[in-house]
Design a protein around this motif. Structure first.
Motif, mmCIF file in Angstrom:
data_model
loop_
_atom_site.group_PDB
_atom_site.id
_atom_site.type_symbol
_atom_site.label_atom_id
_atom_site.label_comp_id
_atom_site.label_asym_id
_atom_site.label_seq_id
_atom_site.Cartn_x
_atom_site.Cartn_y
_atom_site.Cartn_z
ATOM 1 N N ASP A 1 0.655 -1.130 -0.026
ATOM 2 C CA ASP A 1 -0.133 0.059 0.002
ATOM 3 C C ASP A 1 0.736 1.167 -0.019
ATOM 4 O O ASP A 1 1.101 1.851 1.212
ATOM 5 N N THR B 1 -1.889 13.885 -9.388
ATOM 6 C CA THR B 1 -2.242 13.344 -8.083
ATOM 7 C C THR B 1 -0.914 12.643 -7.826
ATOM 8 O O THR B 1 -0.385 11.822 -8.779
ATOM 9 N N ALA C 1 2.542 4.760 -2.265
ATOM 10 C CA ALA C 1 2.229 5.760 -3.012
ATOM 11 C C ALA C 1 2.419 5.201 -4.793
ATOM 12 O O ALA C 1 1.548 5.456 -5.388
ATOM 13 N N ASN D 1 -0.346 3.160 -5.190
ATOM 14 C CA ASN D 1 -1.569 3.750 -5.499
ATOM 15 C C ASN D 1 -1.614 4.381 -6.964
ATOM 16 O O ASN D 1 -2.819 4.382 -7.689
ATOM 17 N N LYS E 1 -2.458 9.572 -3.557
ATOM 18 C CA LYS E 1 -3.291 10.093 -2.286
ATOM 19 C C LYS E 1 -4.282 11.062 -2.421
ATOM 20 O O LYS E 1 -5.345 10.850 -1.941
ATOM 21 N N ARG F 1 -12.120 5.650 -3.627
ATOM 22 C CA ARG F 1 -11.014 6.672 -3.622
ATOM 23 C C ARG F 1 -10.216 6.522 -4.948
ATOM 24 O O ARG F 1 -9.933 7.760 -5.770
ATOM 25 N N GLN G 1 -8.826 7.371 2.540
ATOM 26 C CA GLN G 1 -7.820 6.986 1.979
ATOM 27 C C GLN G 1 -7.574 5.425 1.852
ATOM 28 O O GLN G 1 -8.022 4.727 2.444
ATOM 29 N N GLY G 2 -6.962 5.050 0.582
ATOM 30 C CA GLY G 2 -6.721 3.487 0.445
ATOM 31 C C GLY G 2 -7.966 2.625 -0.024
ATOM 32 O O GLY G 2 -7.855 1.629 -0.620
#
Length: 498
Positions: A68, A110, A70, A73, A113, A155, A150-151
């Motif tokens: 998990d 982005t 950056a 993501n 996050k 999102r 978040q996560g």
């Protein structure tokens, strides 16, 4: 009737004010001009929109999603962009798909996050669209991710939508600022512009690579000081609490700012500018206004076009080849009453190249067979000189024996060409010579073409709001009813983007 008022200086506020530019504004209500129907109007076709389809290749999701992080993501967001369902303009869609489908593509807005500082800068620019005569509603960005945990998968999906939405709106915003929201050539047959090209694929790459958006924004904005003066005027009108009395002026300024984008970002040091609603012609040298004069433009049914071209030649003691429309509509009625009419008026007539008296011509034959020429002279309809800038509309500037027309306030008398109050001064200016030299050429009596030392841009324009040399914005009647067409096209474009 055209109307103008002066207004005190008013600073353009907001983070994007043009530096080192005198800005002006003014405030005095006037009655709006009555609407005028314009001929040859088209139904404005809005740009085609289509679904965005990003075909991601080589996401590398198997490793990055184990953590998990950056990076994970960001990979998830890029992957999620392949499933978005949004509509975009075709050219912008092509650029976005090419960029985001690249395996090496990076998110622009982005960090995986939330929104980056660059994204907030972009949104700040978009929110100032109204300052530049655009519509904020055209550039609304979906930021629904802000309310999601978040996560979460939701999102990730929302950040993918945010990324795509901001790229779409920012590219559209830059393109609109550079060349205008609408294609003037689609408004009516009276517009003729080569629309400015925008390399959207290169631009999205620049948005990705640059940490600061202002240099990119500055490159796309009109740099002509008159654009900044119009922006200041727009700000003043909206903040002047005049209510409905300012609405007509606001519309004129918005149209003027749109029209400015059709022209070069910055005018050259030397050019001629004709503003039809003002009935005026101007010559600029070294960026300064050095000559101005009254002008006569086309009648309602022979409107002067809105276009740009280059002055190449001055013709002294010109002949006038009478257009067939004038032969048909204006000369034939005289010839029915007096077959020798054209002979008496000094015209030269030929049929299939053979000269003959107008009294002997069979005027029932196709007019394509017949040529009518008015020889050079002080009574010639073109006067004693014309200034040529080749264009598909056969429009040029010229002298005229009908000097009394310049005393009229509304000067729509021609068949489309532009008659000048002081043509010898304009000819001297474009030839870089003296009026005395022009007088000598005319006195010689012979038809003579003289090339200008260097081609000079000429803008045969149509602005119902226009700043004068001191920055004061003046207003003029929409004599051809063209502003209404432009506003309708802008509204249709905004609706299509919704």
């Amino acid at each position: 009737m055209h109307q103008s008022v002066s207004r005190f200086l008013w600073p353009l506020v907001g983070g994007l004010a043009f530096a080192s530019t005198t800005l002006s504004a003014q405030a005095e209500p006037r009655p709006a001009a009555p609407p005028v129907e314009a001929a040859a109007v088209k139904s404005y076709p809005v740009p085609a929109r289509r679904p965005l389809h990003i075909a991601r290749q080589g996401d590398g999701m198997s490793l990055s999603t184990l953590f998990d992080s950056a990076g994970g993501n960001r990979a998830k967001i890029l992957h999620a962009m392949g499933g978005l369902q949004i509509s975009v303009n075709k050219d912008i869609g092509d650029a976005m798909e090419a960029y985001y489908a690249d395996p090496k593509a990076k998110l622009i807005w982005t960090d995986g996050k939330g929104a980056t500082a660059k994204a907030m800068q972009a949104i700040g620019l978009l929110k100032q669209a109204e300052d530049w005569g655009l519509s904020n509603s055209d550039y609304v960005v979906d930021a629904s991710f802000e309310q999601l945990p978040q996560g979460s998968e939701q999102r990730v999906q929302a950040l993918a939508l945010f990324e795509a939405s901001l790229s779409d709106k920012m590219l559209m915003f830059l393109q609109d600022n550079f060349r205008g929201r609408i294609d003037p050539n689609q408004l009516s047959n009276y517009y003729d512009f080569k629309r400015k090209p925008v390399d959207i694929k290169a631009t999205i790459g620049q948005l990705s690579a640059s940490p600061d958006l202002m240099p990119i924004f500055d490159r796309f904005m009109p740099s002509n000081p008159k654009f900044a003066q119009l922006a200041a005027e727009l700000h003043y009108l909206r903040s002047s609490n005049q209510g409905g009395s300012a609405t007509a002026d606001i519309d004129k300024v918005i149209v003027a700012m749109e029209e400015m984008r059709w022209l070069p970002q910055e005018f050259p040091q030397r050019y001629v500018f004709i503003n039809q609603p003002e009935y005026m012609a101007y010559y600029h040298e070294n960026g300064e206004l050095t000559l101005s004069m009254k002008a006569v433009i086309g009648q309602q049914d022979h409107q002067t076009n809105f276009f740009d071209a280059s002055i190449k030649t001055v013709e002294f003691n010109p002949e006038w080849g009478v257009p067939q429309s004038i032969i048909r509509n204006e000369m034939l009625p005289h010839l029915k009453r007096d077959p020798a009419y054209l002979d008496k008026e000094g015209y030269k007539v030929s049929v299939k190249g053979k000269s003959m008296s107008s009294a002997k011509v069979d005027w029932s034959q196709p007019l394509e067979n017949i040529s009518v020429i008015q020889p050079p002279g002080p009574d010639n309809a073109l006067g004693q000189l014309k200034i040529l800038f080749p264009n598909p509309h056969d429009i040029y500037m010229h002298d005229t024996p009908a000097r009394g027309k310049f005393a009229s306030q509304d000067r729509m008398f021609s068949h489309g060409c532009v008659r000048l109050e002081n043509p010898r001064a304009m000819a001297a200016a474009v030839l870089k010579t003296s009026v005395e030299s022009v007088d000598q050429e005319i006195a010689g009596g012979a038809k003579k073409d003289v090339k200008v030392p260097e081609e000079i841009p000429v803008y045969v324009a149509y602005f119902t709001a226009w700043p004068t040399a001191d920055g004061t914005v003046h207003y003029f009647d929409d004599i051809y009813g063209r502003d209404a067409q432009t506003l309708t096209a802008i509204a249709a474009t905004t609706a299509s983007r919704g």
